[in-house]
Enzyme design. Structure first.
Site, mmCIF file in Angstrom:
data_model
loop_
_atom_site.group_PDB
_atom_site.id
_atom_site.type_symbol
_atom_site.label_atom_id
_atom_site.label_comp_id
_atom_site.label_asym_id
_atom_site.label_seq_id
_atom_site.Cartn_x
_atom_site.Cartn_y
_atom_site.Cartn_z
ATOM 1 N N ARG A 1 0.542 -4.601 11.609
ATOM 2 C CA ARG A 1 -0.243 -4.040 10.783
ATOM 3 C C ARG A 1 -2.009 -4.009 11.387
ATOM 4 N NH1 ARG A 1 -4.163 -7.561 6.747
ATOM 5 N NH2 ARG A 1 -4.980 -6.278 5.848
ATOM 6 N N HIS B 1 -3.329 -0.469 11.563
ATOM 7 C CA HIS B 1 -4.480 -0.115 11.670
ATOM 8 C C HIS B 1 -5.661 0.383 12.531
ATOM 9 C CE1 HIS B 1 -4.338 -2.076 7.435
ATOM 10 N NE2 HIS B 1 -3.633 -1.433 6.979
ATOM 11 N N HIS C 1 7.158 -1.288 5.696
ATOM 12 C CA HIS C 1 7.049 -2.747 4.796
ATOM 13 C C HIS C 1 8.023 -3.358 4.388
ATOM 14 C CE1 HIS C 1 3.577 -0.593 2.421
ATOM 15 N NE2 HIS C 1 2.875 -0.848 3.489
ATOM 16 N N THR C 2 9.590 -3.041 5.124
ATOM 17 C CA THR C 2 9.874 -4.400 5.096
ATOM 18 C C THR C 2 10.086 -5.965 5.790
ATOM 19 O OG1 THR C 2 12.556 -4.215 5.859
ATOM 20 C CG2 THR C 2 11.214 -2.933 7.602
ATOM 21 N N TRP D 1 7.885 -6.599 -0.524
ATOM 22 C CA TRP D 1 9.037 -5.708 -0.618
ATOM 23 C C TRP D 1 10.153 -6.043 -0.825
ATOM 24 C CZ3 TRP D 1 4.005 -5.956 1.864
ATOM 25 C CH2 TRP D 1 2.937 -4.890 1.758
ATOM 26 N N THR D 2 10.554 -6.438 -0.499
ATOM 27 C CA THR D 2 12.129 -6.594 0.354
ATOM 28 C C THR D 2 12.364 -7.975 0.260
ATOM 29 O OG1 THR D 2 12.455 -7.436 2.592
ATOM 30 C CG2 THR D 2 12.518 -4.793 1.677
ATOM 31 N N ASP E 1 14.237 -3.802 8.647
ATOM 32 C CA ASP E 1 15.808 -2.742 8.494
ATOM 33 C C ASP E 1 15.606 -1.773 6.813
ATOM 34 O OD1 ASP E 1 15.761 -4.496 5.328
ATOM 35 O OD2 ASP E 1 17.335 -5.609 6.131
ATOM 36 N N ASP F 1 3.173 3.411 -2.605
ATOM 37 C CA ASP F 1 5.444 3.191 -2.065
ATOM 38 C C ASP F 1 5.836 4.014 -3.319
ATOM 39 O OD1 ASP F 1 5.273 0.884 -0.537
ATOM 40 O OD2 ASP F 1 4.950 -0.705 -1.939
#
Length: 303
Positions: free
Chosen positions: A40, A44, A176-177, A192-193, A200, A221
Site C-alpha cells: 500500500r 500510494h 487486494h488479495t 477480501w479473501t 494469488d 471492487d
C-alpha cells in the site's frame, strides 16, 4: 520541486546496495507480517502521478507529513517508520527506490509474481538536500488516489490520469488479495479473501461469487464486475492465475515507474568490476567445459 524526476546515478555500488536492501526488506516484512502495508505504501507513493502535468508519482514524497496525513494514507506512517530501519543501513538508496522496492518484495515473499525492479528514482527530499536553492518539498494535493466508496467512472478518471488502462485497473486491484481493511483507516473492516497473507487470484474468484459472509468488497471492487469491459479481466484472472500474475507484474512495474526514466552511469571502476566479473564467469565456463570433455573421454576409454 514537482515534474519530471531527475534520476539517481546507478552504478555497481548502488546496485549492490539495492540487493542488500532487498534482503533486509524480506527479513523485515516477514518478521513484522506487514506485506500488505508495504504494498500500500508503494502504491500510494506512486499513485499520485499526473501524466499531463508530470507531477506526483513514485518520488518518496509520501514521507512528508502533509502527504501521509491525507485521509487515504491513514496508517502508512507505520510503514514509513519501518522503512527507516532499512534506510539507516543503506543511506545511499533514495526513499523513492526504497518504497517501490518494498512493494516489489512484499508481493514476491507472499507467493506473488517476480516484478522487474529498475532502480534510479530520485526522491524529491534527497534532491532538495543536495540542491538547497530548489523549491521546498511539496506533496500533491489530496484527492489523487482512488476513493474506495466510489465507482467505475471514478476509478477510470484516477487511473487514466496516470496514463494507465482498464487492464491495469483490474490487475492492480488484484493486490487486494493481500491484507485487510481497517475501520480507522478506510471506514471498512475485514479481508477480501480467506487467506489475506497469500498473493494469488482468489480476490477475483471472490468477486465473481458476490457477497460472501465474513469478507468485504469496496464499491470500487464491485465496480469491476458491474462494468462489462472491466469484468472480462476479472473473469480471465479468476480462471487463469498465470495470466493474472503476468499482467499484474507488468502493471505493477508500470505504476512503480510513472514519470521515471532510468539513467545508469558506468564509471571506469564499474567497468573494471563488470569486466572482472565476466572474466571470472568465462573461466568458470571454460573449466566446466574442460571437465565435461574429460569425463566424456574417460567414459569412452572405459568402454
Amino acid at each position: 520541486m514537482q515534474g519530471s524526476q531527475p534520476s539517481y546515478v546507478v552504478d555497481a555500488e548502488y546496485l549492490q546496495e539495492i540487493e542488500k536492501a532487498r534482503r533486509d526488506l524480506r527479513a523485515l516484512i516477514s518478521s513484522k507480517q506487514c506485506a500488505s502495508l508495504m504494498l500500500r505504501l508503494a502504491w500510494h507513493d506512486a499513485g499520485t502521478y499526473d501524466a499531463k502535468t508530470k507531477t506526483g508519482g513514485p518520488n518518496g514524497s509520501i514521507r512528508n507529513e502533509q502527504e501521509y496525513k491525507h485521509g487515504v494514507n491513514n496508517g502508512l506512517k507505520i510503514a514509513i517508520d519501518l522503512c527507516e530501519e532499512v534506510k539507516a543501513k543503506h543511506p545511499r538508496i533514495s526513499y523513492a527506490d526504497l518504497y517501490q522496492l518494498a512493494g516489489v518484495v512484499a508481493v514476491e515473499i507472499t507467493g506473488g509474481p517476480s516484478i522487474d525492479f529498475v532502480p534510479g528514482r530520485k526522491a524529491l527530499t534527497d534532491f532538495r538536500e543536495k540542491c538547497p536553492r530548489q523549491d521546498s518539498l511539496q506533496s500533491p494535493d489530496e484527492g489523487r488516489l482512488p476513493d474506495a466508496k466510489q465507482g467505475e467512472s471514478h476509478l477510470r478518471a484516477v487511473f487514466y490520469r496516470m496514463g494507465l488502462s482498464d487492464k491495469d485497473i483490474v490487475a492492480l486491484s488484484g493486490g487486494h488479495t493481500l491484507g485487510r481493511a481497517h475501520s480507522d483507516r478506510s471506514g471498512f473492516d475485514g479481508a477480501w479473501t480467506n487467506n489475506p497473507h497469500k498473493f494469488d487470484n482468489s480476490y477475483f474468484v471472490e468477486l465473481l461469487k458476490g457477497d460472501t459472509e465474513g469478507l468485504i468488497k469496496f464499491p470500487t471492487d464491485k465496480a469491476l464486475v458491474e462494468d462489462p469491459e472491466l469484468r472480462k479481466y476479472v473473469e480471465l484472472y479468476a480462471k487463469d492465475e498465470d495470466v493474472f500474475f503476468r499482467d499484474y507484474a507488468e502493471s505493477h512495474k508500470k505504476l512503480s515507474e510513472l514519470g521515471f526514466s532510468s539513467t545508469t552511469t558506468i564509471t571506469s571502476q564499474d567497468s573494471n568490476y563488470i569486466r572482472d566479473l565476466l572474466r571470472k564467469n568465462a573461466l568458470l565456463v571454460v573449466f566446466a567445459a574442460f571437465i565435461l570433455i574429460l569425463s566424456r573421454w574417460y567414459d569412452d576409454n572405459e568402454q
